[in-house]
Structure formats: C-alpha cells, structure tokens
Design an enzyme around this catalytic site. Structure first.
Site, PDB file in Angstrom:
ATOM      1  N   ASP A 110       1.028  -1.032   0.181  1.00  0.00           N
ATOM      2  CA  ASP A 110       0.062  -0.096   0.477  1.00  0.00           C
ATOM      3  C   ASP A 110       0.959   0.992  -0.043  1.00  0.00           C
ATOM      4  OD1 ASP A 110      -3.352   0.311   0.374  1.00  0.00           O
ATOM      5  OD2 ASP A 110      -1.796   2.135   0.752  1.00  0.00           O
TER       6      ASP A 110
ATOM      7  N   GLY B   9     -15.365   3.337   4.088  1.00  0.00           N
ATOM      8  CA  GLY B   9     -14.480   4.477   3.039  1.00  0.00           C
ATOM      9  C   GLY B   9     -14.088   3.089   1.767  1.00  0.00           C
ATOM     10  N   GLN B  10     -14.416   2.384   1.118  1.00  0.00           N
ATOM     11  CA  GLN B  10     -13.407   1.998   0.092  1.00  0.00           C
ATOM     12  C   GLN B  10     -13.778   3.180  -0.841  1.00  0.00           C
ATOM     13  OE1 GLN B  10     -15.737  -1.029  -2.197  1.00  0.00           O
ATOM     14  NE2 GLN B  10     -14.364  -1.196  -3.556  1.00  0.00           N
TER      15      GLN B  10
ATOM     16  N   HIS C  31      -9.913  -5.588  -3.531  1.00  0.00           N
ATOM     17  CA  HIS C  31      -8.722  -5.946  -2.966  1.00  0.00           C
ATOM     18  C   HIS C  31      -8.669  -6.374  -1.599  1.00  0.00           C
ATOM     19  CE1 HIS C  31     -10.041  -1.535  -2.245  1.00  0.00           C
ATOM     20  NE2 HIS C  31      -9.087  -0.596  -1.443  1.00  0.00           N
ATOM     21  N   LEU C  32      -8.036  -7.340  -1.011  1.00  0.00           N
ATOM     22  CA  LEU C  32      -7.949  -7.363   0.458  1.00  0.00           C
ATOM     23  C   LEU C  32      -6.912  -6.767   0.546  1.00  0.00           C
ATOM     24  CD1 LEU C  32      -8.883  -9.503   2.191  1.00  0.00           C
ATOM     25  CD2 LEU C  32      -7.992 -11.055   1.420  1.00  0.00           C
TER      26      LEU C  32
HETATM   27  P1  AMP Z   1      -9.797   1.738   0.292  1.00  0.00           P
HETATM   28  O1  AMP Z   1     -10.260   3.163   0.916  1.00  0.00           O
HETATM   29  O2  AMP Z   1     -10.340   0.211   0.996  1.00  0.00           O
HETATM   30  O3  AMP Z   1     -10.195   1.381  -0.971  1.00  0.00           O
HETATM   31  O4  AMP Z   1      -8.795   1.117  -0.194  1.00  0.00           O
HETATM   32  C1  AMP Z   1      -7.267   1.776  -1.219  1.00  0.00           C
HETATM   33  C2  AMP Z   1      -6.355   1.866  -0.558  1.00  0.00           C
HETATM   34  O5  AMP Z   1      -5.167   1.685  -2.043  1.00  0.00           O
HETATM   35  C3  AMP Z   1      -5.574   2.600   0.014  1.00  0.00           C
HETATM   36  O6  AMP Z   1      -5.309   1.952   1.072  1.00  0.00           O
HETATM   37  C4  AMP Z   1      -4.777   4.081  -0.447  1.00  0.00           C
HETATM   38  O7  AMP Z   1      -3.199   4.264   0.591  1.00  0.00           O
HETATM   39  C5  AMP Z   1      -4.416   2.349  -1.476  1.00  0.00           C
HETATM   40  N1  AMP Z   1      -3.472   3.239  -2.749  1.00  0.00           N
HETATM   41  C6  AMP Z   1      -3.975   4.162  -3.163  1.00  0.00           C
HETATM   42  N2  AMP Z   1      -3.911   4.789  -4.558  1.00  0.00           N
HETATM   43  C7  AMP Z   1      -2.676   3.649  -3.932  1.00  0.00           C
HETATM   44  C8  AMP Z   1      -0.994   3.427  -5.405  1.00  0.00           C
HETATM   45  N3  AMP Z   1      -1.121   3.909  -6.131  1.00  0.00           N
HETATM   46  N4  AMP Z   1       0.106   1.828  -5.173  1.00  0.00           N
HETATM   47  C9  AMP Z   1      -0.880   1.272  -4.450  1.00  0.00           C
HETATM   48  N5  AMP Z   1      -1.513   1.589  -3.001  1.00  0.00           N
HETATM   49  C10 AMP Z   1      -2.593   2.711  -3.427  1.00  0.00           C
END
Ligand code: AMP
Ligand code: ZN
Length: 113
Positions: free
Chosen positions: A31, A92-93, A99-100
């Site tokens: 992440d 908060g998605q 994604h897991l």
């Molecule tokens: P969610 O809030 O469950 O949709 O998680 C999305 C996750 O993606 C968050 O924890 C972000 O920090 C992560 N994220 C966003 N952009 C990137 C990226 N370019 N590379 C890696 N992780 C990312």
C-alpha cells in the site's frame, strides 16, 4: 472503466508499485500509504469493482489464500494480522477494484473506526 482503473493499471504495470507477489489470478503490492508495518493489497487481475460484484466465490478464497501465504512470508502469521475488504462509502472504499488489505506487524484495536 477498467482502462482507467488504478489497480487495473498497476496489474498491467502501467503504474509502478512495489509488487510482492504475482499469480495467474492475483497481484499483491505494498500500500502506498501504509497503516501498519506490513500493509499489502491483494487484488484480482480481473476488474471486479467490489465484493458485492463477485460472481465466482472462489476468487475471494484465492485472494485470502495468497494473503495468508504473504503473512507467513512477512513474518506476521504467528503474531497476527487483519484482512479487510472495505466495501462502498460507509466503509471508506476509495478504489473500486476489489482488494484485500493485509495489515500486521502491530497490535490493532477493535472495533475498527
Ligand atoms: P480502500 O480505501 O479500501 O479502497 O483502499 C485503497 C487503498 O489503496 C488505500 O489504502 C490507498 O493507500 C491505496 N492506494 C492508493 N493508490 C495506490 C497506489 N498507487 N499504489 C498502492 N496503493 C495505493
Ligand atoms: Zn480495475
């Protein structure tokens, strides 16, 4: 939709990421904004927006199996870890490609915020 999707672009290697595992069905990467010493995202190669869109239940098992293997490899299997699938607005998605989250390496509170 999948053309512009951030995680589809990471899967296609159009956007750099710290990839830690690749299988036929999944890609796992760190992440970008880690919330724990180990914070890895395990995603299907296929574009599925959210857990409610899953048609093949085996896909969730495949993501989970890889996350458990990575927990072992990262040295947090015994100490413990959390697997999270944030789903839609209240959870908060922010990225609508399934994604897991694999989180570990520190003690975590319950209930989550
Ligand atoms: P969610 O809030 O469950 O949709 O998680 C999305 C996750 O993606 C968050 O924890 C972000 O920090 C992560 N994220 C966003 N952009 C990137 C990226 N370019 N590379 C890696 N992780 C990312
Ligand atoms: Zn996608």
């Amino acid at each position: 939709m999948a053309d512009a999707c951030l995680f589809c672009r990471i899967v296609r290697k159009e956007i750099p990421a710290k990839i830690v595992a690749e299988t036929n069905d999944c890609v796992a990467f760190r992440d970008i904004n880690p919330q724990a010493p180990v914070h890895i995202l395990v995603v299907p190669r296929e574009h599925v927006p959210s857990v409610g869109d899953v048609t093949d239940p085996a896909l969730v098992g495949t993501l989970t199996r890889l996350a458990a293997d990575l927990a072992q490899r990262e040295g947090i299997a015994e100490s413990g870890y959390r697997l999270v699938m944030n789903t839609n607005a209240d959870a908060g998605q922010t990225v609508f490609h399934l994604h897991l989250h694999l989180l570990g390496g520190r003690e975590m509170g319950w209930p989550p915020g």
